[in-house]
Design a protein around this motif. Structure first.
Motif, PDB file in Angstrom:
ATOM      1  N   TYR A   1     -37.046  65.776 -54.772  1.00 30.67           N
ATOM      2  CA  TYR A   1     -37.561  67.133 -54.578  1.00 30.67           C
ATOM      3  C   TYR A   1     -37.432  67.888 -55.886  1.00 30.67           C
ATOM      4  CZ  TYR A   1     -32.591  68.428 -53.852  1.00 30.67           C
ATOM      5  OH  TYR A   1     -31.233  68.614 -53.983  1.00 30.67           O
TER       6      TYR A   1
ATOM      7  N   GLU B   1     -43.800  73.328 -54.300  1.00 22.32           N
ATOM      8  CA  GLU B   1     -44.990  72.604 -53.872  1.00 22.32           C
ATOM      9  C   GLU B   1     -45.453  71.708 -55.020  1.00 22.32           C
ATOM     10  OE1 GLU B   1     -49.098  74.454 -53.599  1.00 22.32           O
ATOM     11  OE2 GLU B   1     -48.665  74.174 -51.463  1.00 22.32           O
TER      12      GLU B   1
ATOM     13  N   GLY C   1     -31.362  69.116 -46.607  1.00 27.01           N
ATOM     14  CA  GLY C   1     -32.682  68.514 -46.634  1.00 27.01           C
ATOM     15  C   GLY C   1     -32.804  67.285 -45.761  1.00 27.01           C
TER      16      GLY C   1
ATOM     17  N   ARG D   1     -37.043  77.050 -50.770  1.00 24.61           N
ATOM     18  CA  ARG D   1     -37.430  75.681 -50.484  1.00 24.61           C
ATOM     19  C   ARG D   1     -37.803  74.978 -51.780  1.00 24.61           C
ATOM     20  NH1 ARG D   1     -38.575  74.859 -45.074  1.00 24.61           N
ATOM     21  NH2 ARG D   1     -39.947  73.109 -45.573  1.00 24.61           N
ATOM     22  N   GLN D   2     -38.089  73.686 -51.665  1.00 19.59           N
ATOM     23  CA  GLN D   2     -38.510  72.930 -52.836  1.00 19.59           C
ATOM     24  C   GLN D   2     -39.893  73.398 -53.297  1.00 19.59           C
ATOM     25  OE1 GLN D   2     -38.636  71.633 -49.765  1.00 19.59           O
ATOM     26  NE2 GLN D   2     -40.772  70.985 -49.580  1.00 19.59           N
TER      27      GLN D   2
ATOM     28  N   TRP E   1     -35.285  63.445 -45.511  1.00 22.11           N
ATOM     29  CA  TRP E   1     -36.232  62.516 -46.118  1.00 22.11           C
ATOM     30  C   TRP E   1     -36.431  61.378 -45.129  1.00 22.11           C
ATOM     31  CZ3 TRP E   1     -31.437  63.811 -47.818  1.00 22.11           C
ATOM     32  CH2 TRP E   1     -30.449  62.815 -47.841  1.00 22.11           C
TER      33      TRP E   1
ATOM     34  N   GLU F   1     -47.782  65.514 -50.873  1.00 19.73           N
ATOM     35  CA  GLU F   1     -46.724  65.696 -49.890  1.00 19.73           C
ATOM     36  C   GLU F   1     -45.373  65.327 -50.512  1.00 19.73           C
ATOM     37  OE1 GLU F   1     -46.783  66.954 -46.769  1.00 19.73           O
ATOM     38  OE2 GLU F   1     -48.858  67.479 -47.243  1.00 19.73           O
ATOM     39  N   PRO F   2     -44.340  66.139 -50.287  1.00 21.93           N
ATOM     40  CA  PRO F   2     -43.028  65.827 -50.844  1.00 21.93           C
ATOM     41  C   PRO F   2     -42.385  64.659 -50.108  1.00 21.93           C
ATOM     42  CG  PRO F   2     -42.866  67.726 -49.402  1.00 21.93           C
ATOM     43  CD  PRO F   2     -44.337  67.396 -49.504  1.00 21.93           C
TER      44      PRO F   2
ATOM     45  N   VAL G   1     -37.667  67.161 -48.177  1.00 24.79           N
ATOM     46  CA  VAL G   1     -37.880  68.578 -47.876  1.00 24.79           C
ATOM     47  C   VAL G   1     -36.522  69.253 -47.812  1.00 24.79           C
ATOM     48  CG1 VAL G   1     -38.751  70.227 -46.177  1.00 24.79           C
ATOM     49  CG2 VAL G   1     -39.997  68.088 -46.598  1.00 24.79           C
TER      50      VAL G   1
END
Length: 221
Positions: free
Chosen positions: A41, A122, A204, A119-120, A206, A135-136, A139
């Motif tokens: 991220y 974009e 987060g 947040r992370q 993943w 898309e990450p 998150v």
């Protein structure tokens, strides 16, 4: 927004982490195998100059390790002990790669995210002249109140780094930031939270971690 580039990088991120991570005091895993990149991220640098990325890796059968790094276009004064390596980027040229726990850009970004419910970044990449959202793979979000006052970036001279089992503790001015390095069965941040009565957490998910996992603890004196 973090702009990614289709580029050749030498050494690759995997190569540099494979050679650097096993020598760190928080490393757990197999030192003689190539690390695996599980997810990552990013945060935005308000000045648009520093790449701020946290990479989640494993080494063989070891636990997930959290490795925040920064990418700069010139050496960071006073951060020689945090320098990991330099790399050649086919679009951006030579880049200086730092252990981000010694970089004020990362400390300010992660503190702001945790304290203000951020947040992370974009992710976008340019394809055929068009910016495409990517898309990450991880998150993250802070537990603080969104819209609260930001944190002044700490001065490089004020940064002090201390290693604990499974975690890196950074003090920078009024900030105390605890980065969980080992994301195994034990929550190292829970064991260290008692030292910071008032704090916020960056957590987060993943692919391999579908439930929220605490990643960074931030307190302000």
């Amino acid at each position: 927004m973090a702009l990614l580039h289709k580029a050749d990088i030498t050494p690759t991120k995997i190569d540099l982490l494979t050679s650097w991570a096993p020598a760190q005091p928080w490393f757990v895993g197999e030192a003689d195998v190539s690390v695996t990149n599980l997810a990552a991220y990013r945060f935005d640098d308000p000045e648009g100059q520093v790449g701020i990325e946290t990479i989640l890796i494993t080494a063989g059968d070891g636990p997930v390790l959290q490795v925040p790094v920064t990418y700069r276009d010139a050496p960071l004064a006073g951060a020689e002990t945090s320098l990991i390596t330099t790399m050649q980027h086919s679009v951006l040229g030579e880049r200086w790669v730092y252990d981000a726990t010694g970089d004020p850009a990362y400390l300010a970004a992660v503190a702001n995210a945790a304290l203000a419910g951020g947040r992370q970044a974009e992710l976008t990449i340019e394809i055929d002249g068009q910016l495409v959202v990517r898309e990450p793979t991880a998150v993250v979000a802070g537990s603080g109140t969104p819209g609260s006052a930001g944190v002044t970036p700490p001065a490089v001279a004020e940064i002090n780094i201390h290693q604990e089992p499974g975690a890196t503790i950074v003090t920078a001015g009024s900030l105390r930031i605890v980065v969980a390095r080992v994301l195994g069965d034990e929550d190292v941040l829970a064991n260290l939270a008692a030292d910071a009565a008032t704090h916020e957490v960056l957590a987060g998910t993943w692919a391999e971690q579908p439930t929220l996992r605490a990643l960074v603890l931030v307190a302000v004196a």
